[in-house]
Motif scaffolding. Structure first.
Motif, PDB file in Angstrom:
ATOM      1  N   ASN A  56      -9.123  18.220  32.520  1.00 34.28           N
ATOM      2  CA  ASN A  56      -9.419  17.347  31.388  1.00 34.28           C
ATOM      3  C   ASN A  56     -10.175  18.057  30.271  1.00 34.28           C
ATOM      4  N   ARG A  57     -10.691  19.248  30.546  1.00 32.51           N
ATOM      5  CA  ARG A  57     -11.307  20.054  29.482  1.00 32.51           C
ATOM      6  C   ARG A  57     -10.280  20.996  28.861  1.00 32.51           C
ATOM      7  N   LEU A  58      -9.098  21.023  29.413  1.00 33.03           N
ATOM      8  CA  LEU A  58      -7.994  21.876  28.977  1.00 33.03           C
ATOM      9  C   LEU A  58      -8.375  23.340  29.076  1.00 33.03           C
ATOM     10  N   MET A 105     -11.121  16.824  36.788  1.00 29.70           N
ATOM     11  CA  MET A 105     -10.858  15.437  36.394  1.00 29.70           C
ATOM     12  C   MET A 105     -12.224  14.758  36.518  1.00 29.70           C
ATOM     13  N   HIS A 106     -12.979  14.805  35.442  1.00 25.61           N
ATOM     14  CA  HIS A 106     -14.372  14.398  35.492  1.00 25.61           C
ATOM     15  C   HIS A 106     -14.584  12.913  35.748  1.00 25.61           C
ATOM     16  N   PHE A 107     -15.746  12.653  36.294  1.00 27.86           N
ATOM     17  CA  PHE A 107     -16.166  11.292  36.576  1.00 27.86           C
ATOM     18  C   PHE A 107     -16.427  10.535  35.279  1.00 27.86           C
ATOM     19  N   VAL A 120      -1.164  24.083  30.839  1.00 22.80           N
ATOM     20  CA  VAL A 120      -2.335  23.236  31.091  1.00 22.80           C
ATOM     21  C   VAL A 120      -2.107  21.854  30.495  1.00 22.80           C
ATOM     22  N   CYS A 121      -2.354  20.834  31.312  1.00 25.51           N
ATOM     23  CA  CYS A 121      -2.304  19.434  30.872  1.00 25.51           C
ATOM     24  C   CYS A 121      -3.662  18.799  31.101  1.00 25.51           C
ATOM     25  N   LYS A 122      -3.935  17.774  30.331  1.00 21.64           N
ATOM     26  CA  LYS A 122      -5.234  17.103  30.410  1.00 21.64           C
ATOM     27  C   LYS A 122      -5.313  16.107  31.569  1.00 21.64           C
ATOM     28  N   PRO A 127     -16.390  17.423  43.984  1.00 27.20           N
ATOM     29  CA  PRO A 127     -17.372  17.584  42.901  1.00 27.20           C
ATOM     30  C   PRO A 127     -16.773  17.629  41.498  1.00 27.20           C
ATOM     31  N   THR A 128     -15.577  18.177  41.343  1.00 29.00           N
ATOM     32  CA  THR A 128     -14.981  18.278  40.006  1.00 29.00           C
ATOM     33  C   THR A 128     -13.778  17.365  39.822  1.00 29.00           C
TER      34      THR A 128
END
Length: 157
Positions: A11-13, A107-109, A82-84, A118-119
């Motif tokens: 999600n940070r690409l 894939m952040h919380f 890379v995909c988000k 954790p990530t």
């Protein structure tokens, strides 16, 4: 088919870990970011380009454009795709870009998501999308860095 060395959901690409660690490990010379919003955001594109080593090209395409041009990639292009989101990956897959494996990075919380590593955090839409990808034969492996052994996300959702 294009020479896609690896495909990653993050999600940070493109950030330091992707721009340096993954690129160097794979010997990639092109990072292709497939995401509709970022394909039209020069500020985000500029920020991401800052963390990429000299000699590594970057492309920022919408999902539709990625599907229309990926088959035209030159053999000399060694691509890190890379995909988000998993939803972007599903659109690519349903559009005909079927890859055997996607690496799940970050894939952040956020509110409404459940942390499974954790990530990696998922909500109901993510779970449904990941299950659909799995049903389409796509392997989904959680890996932060290339040296991680990897973990099948389907065992966690």
């Amino acid at each position: 088919m294009a020479n896609i060395l690896a495909a990653r959901i993050d999600n940070r690409l493109v950030h330091g870990q992707v721009g340096m660690t993954w690129v160097n490990s794979l010997n990639a010379n092109l990072i292709l970011v497939a995401n509709d919003a970022v394909s039209n955001d020069p500020v985000q594109q500029s920020l991401m380009s800052m963390v990429v080593p000299a000699g590594v090209a970057m492309r920022f395409f919408s999902i539709e454009k990625t599907l229309s041009v990926i088959g035209k990639a030159a053999d000399r292009q060694k691509i890190l795709l890379v995909c988000k989101t998993p939803q972007d990956v599903l659109r690519l897959t349903e559009g005909g870009l079927v890859l055997p494996e996607w690496i799940v990075g970050n894939m952040h919380f956020s509110e409404g998501k459940k942390q499974i590593r954790p990530t990696v955090s998922v909500d109901e839409d993510d779970v449904n999308t990941l299950k659909k990808l799995h049903e389409l034969g796509v392997k989904l492996t959680i890996k932060g860095v290339p040296t991680d052994s990897g973990e099948d996300i389907m065992k966690l959702i």
